[in-house]
Design a protein around this motif. Structure first.
Motif, short mmCIF file in Angstrom:
data_model
loop_
_atom_site.label_atom_id
_atom_site.label_comp_id
_atom_site.label_asym_id
_atom_site.label_seq_id
_atom_site.Cartn_x
_atom_site.Cartn_y
_atom_site.Cartn_z
N LEU A 60 42.65 43.91 35.29
CA LEU A 60 43.36 45.03 35.87
C LEU A 60 42.29 45.81 36.90
N GLY A 61 41.06 45.27 37.32
CA GLY A 61 40.28 45.81 38.08
C GLY A 61 39.09 46.54 37.52
N ALA A 62 38.72 46.72 36.31
CA ALA A 62 37.95 47.63 35.81
C ALA A 62 36.67 46.93 35.82
N ALA A 63 35.62 47.65 35.82
CA ALA A 63 34.29 47.02 35.13
C ALA A 63 34.12 46.96 33.87
N VAL A 64 33.61 45.95 33.26
CA VAL A 64 33.56 45.73 31.65
C VAL A 64 32.42 45.19 31.18
N SER A 65 31.80 45.95 30.07
CA SER A 65 30.74 45.44 29.31
C SER A 65 31.39 44.95 27.95
N ALA A 66 31.03 44.03 27.41
CA ALA A 66 31.70 43.33 26.10
C ALA A 66 30.29 43.13 25.51
N ALA B 122 35.27 33.37 32.77
CA ALA B 122 35.10 32.41 34.02
C ALA B 122 36.50 31.74 34.12
N ALA B 123 37.19 31.45 33.10
CA ALA B 123 38.46 30.87 32.95
C ALA B 123 39.49 31.45 33.71
N HIS B 124 39.45 32.94 33.65
CA HIS B 124 40.48 33.82 34.38
C HIS B 124 39.90 34.35 35.53
N GLY B 125 38.49 33.98 36.15
CA GLY B 125 38.32 34.23 37.50
C GLY B 125 37.73 35.85 37.49
N VAL B 126 37.29 36.38 36.39
CA VAL B 126 36.69 37.62 36.56
C VAL B 126 35.27 37.88 35.89
N ASP B 127 34.67 38.95 36.41
CA ASP B 127 33.30 39.29 35.77
C ASP B 127 33.36 40.15 34.56
N VAL B 128 32.73 39.77 33.82
CA VAL B 128 32.38 40.67 32.44
C VAL B 128 31.09 40.50 32.17
N HIS B 129 30.33 41.71 32.07
CA HIS B 129 28.93 41.71 31.52
C HIS B 129 28.72 41.78 30.03
N VAL B 130 28.25 40.73 29.65
CA VAL B 130 28.12 40.48 28.29
C VAL B 130 26.90 40.89 27.64
N VAL B 131 27.05 41.73 26.38
CA VAL B 131 25.66 42.00 25.72
C VAL B 131 25.55 41.44 24.46
N HIS B 132 24.72 40.55 24.12
CA HIS B 132 24.27 40.06 22.67
C HIS B 132 23.67 40.88 21.99
N GLY B 133 24.29 41.58 20.88
CA GLY B 133 23.69 42.49 20.13
C GLY B 133 24.68 43.10 19.03
N THR B 134 24.16 43.90 18.41
CA THR B 134 24.90 44.71 17.31
C THR B 134 25.05 46.18 17.68
N ALA B 135 26.41 46.74 17.37
CA ALA B 135 26.72 48.10 17.64
C ALA B 135 26.31 48.74 16.66
N PRO B 136 25.95 50.16 16.53
CA PRO B 136 25.91 50.84 17.70
C PRO B 136 24.34 50.52 18.58
N GLN B 137 23.52 49.84 18.00
CA GLN B 137 22.20 49.85 18.75
C GLN B 137 22.35 49.21 19.95
N ALA B 138 23.06 48.39 20.30
CA ALA B 138 23.06 47.43 21.38
C ALA B 138 23.80 48.45 22.63
N LEU B 139 24.57 49.45 22.22
CA LEU B 139 24.96 50.30 23.19
C LEU B 139 24.37 51.34 24.05
N ALA B 140 23.12 51.52 23.45
CA ALA B 140 22.10 52.24 23.87
C ALA B 140 21.66 52.20 25.43
N GLY B 141 21.61 51.09 25.89
CA GLY B 141 21.28 50.59 27.42
C GLY B 141 22.49 50.51 28.34
#
Length: 413
Positions: free
Chosen positions: A274-280, A296-315
């Protein structure tokens, strides 16, 4: 009549456009480059309001005014302000080549599928999010929102993009440079930058088009079937839940959405479509791989963060909207962190009803107005004998909070 002449990308100002002008308005470089009538008054553009006030005196007396502007003045240009003040019927607009068209021409690229965003006089965050979400973007820059600022933000979230910085287009000092986001962030680019192109070079040549603009802004459908995503043991947000979650998130171009506890990334991918930037954010390594694969299968860009919330949200950059689809016992803390940083909306999906009060309290404590609904659905399922039954899906409680607007003297800010 006000004649508005587009210049600044190499083409000289037509002498006929200036003939008989009694007032010429423009930036200093435009005025210096043109041969003006000797008797014409000049106004060097700075703040726009005083210039418009001065022009009003000439227009009211039917005296000829010429405005010199960059490129195509009807494209994120001064034509809007002039039309609002004087009316479109008094404008004679003679467009030049826009900086966007010139920059893409220098690269030999079409731009019917590009997104154009103006950061001139605006915060850089919208331009950054558009650059993250789309493979071909032109950014009209401004103070505090130039190549260095774009590069610094993209280095963290989209380091594979290529930035093309076009400076002083059409002049003897023209430069068109390809740099990485990190290289752009480390330089002082001065004031001559005309436009910055942000490209995913693997996707700059798209298919033949009949409509301008990015296809991903208006996908043919949403709330896609679970079968359209790779997932593990049906651990995926069901499409009925996803449909309402997307409606409450309201993802749109220029905004950032977090998908926390992303799992398969179905919500993240749909927001990106739908056009938004996304961090997963996802803690399981195999989940991270699935999110990448589904994006990749849907042709979109998603910034993927490997980590545990809430600590992984800090950056992460502050989001406009957040979807929380996992969290376990940490859910209230996760919701609280998301609520403190979200600009407008947080949506939480919960299978365990006893977690609803704590999640609701976390949203309310952060100033959100909360609503929620228990979603229960039954799908058509075949039975032997060519008959059909209703198969119930697991109920899910969807809670959402909308930030209460700050009010001053009765007016929403």
């Amino acid at each position: 009549m006000i004649t508005v002449v587009g210049t600044g990308t190499g083409a000289p100002v037509d002498a006929d456009a200036l003939a008989g002008a009694e007032l010429v308005v423009g930036g200093r470089r435009h005025l210096d480059a043109a041969v003006l009538p000797e008797t014409a008054e000049r106004i060097v553009l700075g703040p726009l309001a005083p210039a418009l006030d001065a022009m009003r005196e000439y227009v009211d007396k039917d005296r000829r005014v010429v405005v010199l502007a960059s490129g195509d003045p009807g494209f994120f240009g001064i034509v809007r302000a002039l039309a609002e003040r004087f009316g479109s019927e008094l404008l004679d607009v003679r467009p030049g080549v826009s900086s966007v068209a010139a920059a893409f021409a220098r690269l030999g690229l079409t731009w019917d599928d590009a997104v154009v965003v103006s950061a001139h006089g605006r915060a850089a965050r919208t331009a950054v999010h558009v650059c993250r979400a789309h493979p071909k973007v032109a950014v009209l820059t401004g103070p505090g929102a130039g190549p260095a600022e774009l590069g610094a933000a993209l280095t963290r979230t989209a380091p594979g993009r290529v930035l093309v910085v076009a400076s002083a287009l059409g002049s003897a000092n023209e430069r068109v440079e390809r740099v990485t986001p990190a290289e752009a962030a480390g330089r002082d680019w001065g004031t001559a930058v005309s436009v910055v192109l942000c490209l995913d070079e693997s996707r700059t040549l798209g298919p033949l088009r009949t409509l301008a603009g990015p296809a991903s802004v208006a996908p043919p459908g949403w709330a896609l079937d679970e079968g359209d995503f790779a997932h593990r043991d049906s651990m995926i947000t069901k499409f009925e839940v996803r449909a309402l979650a997307l409606a409450r998130l309201g993802p749109r171009p220029g905004e950032l959405v977090w998908d926390v506890g992303s799992g398969s990334g179905s919500v993240a991918v749909e927001c990106a479509r739908l056009g938004a930037a996304v961090s997963a954010v996802e803690k399981a390594p195999d989940g991270v791989e699935r999110i990448h694969a589904n994006a990749a299968a849907h042709g979109v860009d998603v910034h993927v963060v490997h980590g545990t919330a809430p600590q992984a949200l800090a950056g992460l950059d502050d989001p406009d909207a957040v979807f929380v689809g996992g969290g376990g016992r940490e859910l209230p803390d996760i919701v609280g962190v998301c609520a403190r940083r979200a600009r407008r909306t947080v949506v939480v999906a919960m299978a365990a009803l006893d977690r609803v009060p704590a999640a609701r309290a976390a949203l309310a404590d952060a100033g959100f107005e909360c609503e929620g609904v228990l979603l229960q659905s039954s799908r058509l399922a075949p039975l032997p004998g060519d008959v059909t039954r209703l198969a119930a899906t697991n109920p899910v409680f969807l809670l959402w909070g909308v930030r209460t607007p700050i009010r001053s003297r009765g007016v929403a800010l």
